[in-house]
Write an enzyme that holds these catalytic residues in place. Structure first.
Site, short mmCIF file in Angstrom:
data_model
loop_
_atom_site.label_atom_id
_atom_site.label_comp_id
_atom_site.label_asym_id
_atom_site.label_seq_id
_atom_site.Cartn_x
_atom_site.Cartn_y
_atom_site.Cartn_z
N SER A 16 -2.86 2.64 -5.55
CA SER A 16 -4.28 2.94 -5.37
C SER A 16 -4.60 3.16 -3.89
O SER A 16 -3.86 2.71 -3.02
CB SER A 16 -5.13 1.75 -5.85
N SER A 53 -6.57 5.62 -0.59
CA SER A 53 -6.78 6.98 -0.10
C SER A 53 -5.50 7.69 0.33
O SER A 53 -5.52 8.88 0.61
CB SER A 53 -7.76 6.93 1.08
N ASP A 111 2.77 2.87 -3.18
CA ASP A 111 1.40 2.37 -3.09
C ASP A 111 0.95 2.37 -1.64
O ASP A 111 1.78 2.42 -0.72
CB ASP A 111 1.37 0.94 -3.67
N ASP A 169 -3.31 -2.23 3.08
CA ASP A 169 -4.34 -2.42 4.10
C ASP A 169 -3.72 -2.81 5.43
O ASP A 169 -4.25 -2.49 6.49
CB ASP A 169 -5.35 -3.48 3.63
N GLY A 172 -9.26 -2.14 -2.09
CA GLY A 172 -9.91 -1.41 -3.18
C GLY A 172 -9.96 -2.22 -4.47
O GLY A 172 -10.22 -1.66 -5.54
N GLU A 228 -1.61 -3.76 -9.01
CA GLU A 228 -0.64 -3.27 -8.02
C GLU A 228 0.57 -4.22 -7.92
O GLU A 228 1.71 -3.77 -7.83
CB GLU A 228 -1.31 -3.16 -6.65
O1 LIG Z 1 -6.85 -2.26 -3.74
C1 LIG Z 1 -6.48 -1.30 -3.10
C2 LIG Z 1 -5.14 -1.12 -2.61
O2 LIG Z 1 -4.44 -2.28 -2.29
C3 LIG Z 1 -4.93 -0.02 -1.59
O3 LIG Z 1 -3.60 0.37 -1.71
C4 LIG Z 1 -5.23 -0.46 -0.17
O4 LIG Z 1 -6.56 -0.90 -0.09
C5 LIG Z 1 -4.98 0.66 0.85
O5 LIG Z 1 -5.83 1.72 0.63
P1 LIG Z 1 -5.92 2.94 1.62
O6 LIG Z 1 -4.66 3.73 1.47
O7 LIG Z 1 -7.14 3.68 1.20
O8 LIG Z 1 -6.09 2.38 2.99
#
Ligand SMILES: O=C[C@H](O)[C@H](O)[C@H](O)COP(=O)(O)O
Length: 283
Positions: free
Chosen positions: A65, A67, A121, A124, A137, A143
């Site tokens: 999950s 962006s 995946d 953060d 998220g 996950e």
């Molecule tokens: O719950 C969300 C997930 O752990 C995401 O993989 C994490 O927040 C990273 O998201 P992004 O690639 O948008 O920074």
């Protein structure tokens, strides 16, 4: 599926980029050029990871999950129909389920496919030992299930997530999924017993009330001291012992490799054995 459509989906995000994390909010508020640079870094990391870890023989693939993950799906699509025809893709939540479906890939479920070849995946933040904070998220439960079920679990992110110690750049706290019934008592325990006085229930932005996860639970964001975050395994164990905690967004000992896209077009790859490799653009 047009590549731009995948990103339109994420940009509109069914709210993902706009609504999930203070980190993402910061990105949304940044200048257009810095968004472009960060997005380019995410894409670089995702493409490099797919090229190295999603092999022709990999048939069951976990899609995480966030962006960065649309770029993972984009690169997998570029491997072509022939290679993707007999593959099954397992989502870690609503967002990745939509990504898989919109891309025209075959959607599966972890209950049907408990053994995964490779899961890719976002994160953060990741430290030197590849411990990660995840759950910005609110997806950390699913996950972690897909990470542990995978023979190879790979993380992709931009340069801002590449840290030495967790909590350096991602300061919102450790995301903790809790049963709604126990949320107040878990909050109290985090504040009074686990030294996280600023632990808070994550509130929704376009809905009155708290964020509700894909599993109908709540999320608590719990900031900890640097001393605590230097020992993420111990911290994870003590949080999990609180009654009502469903899953903690600390991933320890599961990541095989992490790929971070850099601003100069290179990628930094960190491996579970401690090796760090700098990959120049196009290599
Ligand atoms: O719950 C969300 C997930 O752990 C995401 O993989 C994490 O927040 C990273 O998201 P992004 O690639 O948008 O920074």
């Amino acid at each position: 599926m047009q590549q731009s459509s995948l990103h339109t989906f994420v940009d509109n995000g069914i709210g993902y980029v706009d609504s999930c994390t203070s980190w993402s909010r910061a990105v949304s508020n940044a200048s257009a050029s810095s968004i472009d640079a960060v997005d380019a870094a995410k894409r670089l990391a995702a493409y490099t990871a797919v090229d190295r870890h999603v092999q022709p023989g990999d048939k069951i693939i976990g899609i995480g999950s966030g962006s960065t993950v649309p770029y993972v799906v984009e690169r997998i699509l570029q491997q072509g129909d022939e290679r993707n025809r007999d593959r099954v893709f397992l989502p870690t939540g609503f967002q990745s389920q939509q990504l898989i479906t919109l891309a025209g890939l075959r959607l599966g479920d972890i209950t049907q496919y408990p053994e995964i070849d490779v899961t890719i995946d976002g994160a953060d933040e990741a430290d030197t030992d590849l411990n990660c904070i995840k759950g910005g998220g609110a997806c950390q439960l699913r996950e972690k299930v897909l990470a542990e079920a995978a023979r190879t679990f790979i993380v992709v992110a931009d340069y801002r997530k590449n840290s030495t110690v967790l909590g350096t750049n991602y300061t919102s706290g450790v995301p903790i999924e809790v049963s709604p019934f126990a949320s107040t008592s878990v909050l109290r325990s985090l504040r009074t017993k686990l030294d996280s006085p600023n632990a808070t229930l994550r509130m929704a932005r376009a809905k009155a009330g708290p964020v509700v996860t894909d599993n109908s639970n709540f999320i608590i964001d719990a900031p900890f001291t640097e001393v605590a975050l230097r020992k993420p395994r111990e911290l994870l164990a003590s949080i999990k012992l609180l009654t009502g905690v469903v899953e903690v967004g600390l991933f320890c000992g599961v990541v095989k490799a992490a790929y971070f896209g850099n601003q100069d077009g290179s990628v930094t790859a960190k491996f579970e054995n401690g090796e760090v490799v700098h990959i120049e653009e196009g290599k």
